[in-house]
Design an enzyme around this catalytic site. Structure first.
Site, short mmCIF file in Angstrom:
data_model
loop_
_atom_site.label_atom_id
_atom_site.label_comp_id
_atom_site.label_asym_id
_atom_site.label_seq_id
_atom_site.Cartn_x
_atom_site.Cartn_y
_atom_site.Cartn_z
CD GLU A 158 12.08 12.01 51.05
OE1 GLU A 158 13.07 12.37 51.70
OE2 GLU A 158 11.97 12.19 49.82
CD GLU A 176 9.27 15.21 48.34
OE1 GLU A 176 10.50 15.27 48.14
OE2 GLU A 176 8.75 15.30 49.47
O1 AHR Z 1 11.86 18.48 47.88
C1 AHR Z 1 12.95 18.60 48.74
C2 AHR Z 1 13.08 17.46 49.74
O2 AHR Z 1 13.35 16.28 49.05
C3 AHR Z 1 11.85 17.12 50.53
O3 AHR Z 1 11.69 17.92 51.65
C4 AHR Z 1 12.09 15.71 50.94
O4 AHR Z 1 10.92 15.00 51.14
C5 AHR Z 1 12.94 15.17 49.81
O5 AHR Z 1 14.06 14.49 50.27
#
Ligand code: AHR
Length: 492
Positions: A174, A296
């Site tokens: 991210e 994710e």
């Molecule tokens: O999964 C929780 C968080 O969500 C992670 O650390 C991040 O990459 C995303 O914003």
């Protein structure tokens, strides 16, 4: 009305990479610490500090790959703090997640031990946001160099004689947000630079994953593919299912029908996101060499009352089961480009598969979907032609059905079907062509309460049951699926 589905079992499309069933474990809340790592001296039965009960449960899922150490944590993780004798490891503040002390007892060696116990591939995410090129490069050398070198020697001093096999390596996380607030042009240049020093040592060939877009940031994908597409093997995408909004999240429990259908609608959006990101990737990579890695995904609710908001601990209901089933069906149906996904997260965080409390453990509805669906791993994807009936509530209308199908190497056909409606049965006739299958069996996950969930006192409230309602006549399968259900049928 009966929905008619046609499946051509003799016309496979592409392989469903088993890595679509990947997981994610971050140094966040009680995922790593308590959920996985309890330490060698814990009264909770463990192997080298890793909980036995959690490993036993996870092994039933055939986990192919596990992403670590973050997430946002990855871009402030300095791997050298997490090796060597535990008493000497640096204590730091986990600023992203609750401001708690991180004692670094779970580091590189412990992560590889976990993967060994789970028999899965490690996927390590390196630090671009606050780490140096040298630090990233040396981590790869530490893990994978077989020979005489400063890092390999250090690894050996710390007890690991031979290098580990490491395939998946992420260059940042991210980086448009917690990983450095970068613009795509800047990240693309940094990616090119960092990945240059992420070396392949000996036979260890890395699959390099570039940090990808947030949800519908198509410009990120465009720029990073244009500027650096030729130097990566995978490009990530993150998208969570968030009823309400990012600013005003809703609780995991106590929702109504409007919030149910909103959650279904938001889950289905993954199909559009993949289609549009894929279209951009196709422009720069028509051969589909670069995998789309959705590392994710999952539900994000308000934290459970009384818990640290920075720990992202939430309950998991039948609604989460539907979200999981819908996503996995979408991933299968896009598996020409989607090569890996990692649900967030494995234990005690967000859409967890397992919740723990002290020495107790429970399996969530999401866990059960992963267990029911695992039969699709590495199978050939089959196209399902159908027009879904619609499901309407209030002013929202979505397709009532989410479906995917695959065929294994022995010719067995698997069909997974989610009935999204909270109130209507779904009558189906499946015309399965190109197979001699004469028998059908099935498993179903459902409940009469939409908010049904498992607790430590009642851990089997939502659990899979045999589904006996399917009849196969002359190659056509008839069934009626209850509302709010996830079903997997096997034909052989
Ligand atoms: O999964 C929780 C968080 O969500 C992670 O650390 C991040 O990459 C995303 O914003």
């Amino acid at each position: 009305m009966t929905a008619k589905l046609v499946i051509n079992a003799d016309l496979p499309k592409n392989r469903i990479n088993k890595n679509i069933y990947g997981h994610f474990a971050e140094h966040l809340g009680r995922c790593i610490y308590e959920g996985i790592w309890v330490g060698e001296d814990s009264p909770i039965p463990n192997t080298d500090g890793i909980r036995n009960d959690v490993v036993t449960a996870l092994k039933k899922l055939n986990i192919p790959v596990l992403r670590w150490p973050g997430g946002c944590f990855a871009d402030e993780y300095h791997w050298k703090d997490g090796i060597g004798p535990k008493e000497g490891r640096k204590r730091m503040v986990n600023t992203h997640w609750g401001g708690v002390v991180e004692n670094n007892h779970f580091g590189t060696h412990e992560f590889f031990r976990l993967c060994e116990l789970l028999e899965c591939e490690p996927y390590i995410c390196g630090n671009v946001g606050s780490g140096t090129v040298q630090e990233m490069s040396e981590w790869v050398e530490y893990m994978t160099f077989d020979g005489e070198s400063p890092m390999a020697g250090w690894r050996q001093e710390n007890g690991q004689e031979k290098p580990w096999a490491l395939k998946y390596f992420g260059v940042g996380n991210e980086n448009w947000g917690c990983g450095g607030n970068m613009r795509p042009e800047y990240y693309a240049d940094l990616y090119r630079r960092y990945q240059t020093y992420v070396r392949n040592y000996g036979d260890n060939k890395l699959y390099k994953i570039a940090g990808g877009a947030n949800v519908d940031d198509y410009n990120w994908t465009e720029v990073v593919m244009r500027e650096a597409g030729g130097m990566m093997d995978g490009l990530s995408l993150h998208s969570y299912t968030i009823p309400g909004s990012w600013e005003e999240k809703r609780p995991a429990l106590g929702f109504d029908e409007a919030e149910w259908i909103e959650t279904m609608q938001k889950s289905l959006r993954m199909d559009e996101l993949i289609t549009r990101h894929t279209a951009i990737m196709d422009k720069y990579d028509p051969q589909k060499r670069v995998g789309l890695i959705i590392d994710e995904w999952g539900t994000w609710f308000l934290n459970e009352p009384g818990t640290n908001p920075g720990f992202l601990y939430q309950q998991n209901t039948l609604r989460d089961a539907l979200v999981a089933g819908i996503h996995l069906n979408i991933f299968h149906n896009h598996s020409g480009r989607v090569q890996m996904t990692n649900i967030a997260q494995m234990v005690n965080v967000l859409q967890a598969l397992i919740l723990t409390e002290g020495d107790k453990l429970l399996l969530t509805p999401t866990y059960h979907v992963f267990e029911m669906y695992k039969v699709h791993q590495d199978n050939e994807l089959l196209e399902v032609a159908f027009e879904s009936p619609l499901y309407t509530w209030g002013d929202v209308t979505v397709p009532q059905l989410s479906v995917s199908a695959s065929r294994d190497s022995e010719g067995k056909v698997y069909v997974s079907i989610c009935n999204l409606s909270h109130e209507a049965d779904a009558a189906l006739s499946l015309d399965i062509r190109g197979t001699q299958a004469g028998r059908v069996s099935g498993q179903i996950l459902t409940h009469t309460e939409l908010g049904a969930h498992n607790t430590f006192d009642a851990p089997d409230t939502v659990a899979p049951a045999a589904y006996e309602g399917a009849e196969l006549t002359d190659g056509v399968l008839h069934c009626v699926l209850p509302p709010a259900s996830v079903t997997v049928l096997t034909l052989k």
